[in-house]
Design a protein around this motif. Structure first.
Motif: not given
Length: 79
Positions: A43-54
């Motif tokens: 889940s690390m990359v998905l979690d980072l992508w979500t945060d970074w999109t925000t």
């Protein structure tokens, strides 16, 4: 450009995050990034992508739906 550099330094505050960010090219999948740098957490990359999109440092890929793309190369910011 100094403000952008400071902002990206805060958001990408570890070498691991910077590696993942640099691989976020709009073409690679989460699995491909995980394999490229041996990320253990699924889940690390998905979690980072979500945060970074925000935070506005990645955007939706224009080529492949569901993938993200970095907005600037870190070399351009001197990072």
């Amino acid at each position: 450009m100094e403000n952008a550099r400071d902002y990206f330094s805060k958001v990408l505050d570890t070498e691991r995050k910077r590696e993942i960010y640099e691989l976020t090219d709009g073409k690679r999948s989460i699995a491909e990034i995980n394999n490229a740098i041996n990320v253990k957490s699924k889940s690390m990359v998905l979690d980072l992508w979500t945060d970074w999109t925000t935070r506005g440092v990645v955007i939706e890929s224009s080529k492949i739906k569901g993938r993200k793309m970095k907005v600037i190369d870190l070399k351009e910011l001197g990072l």
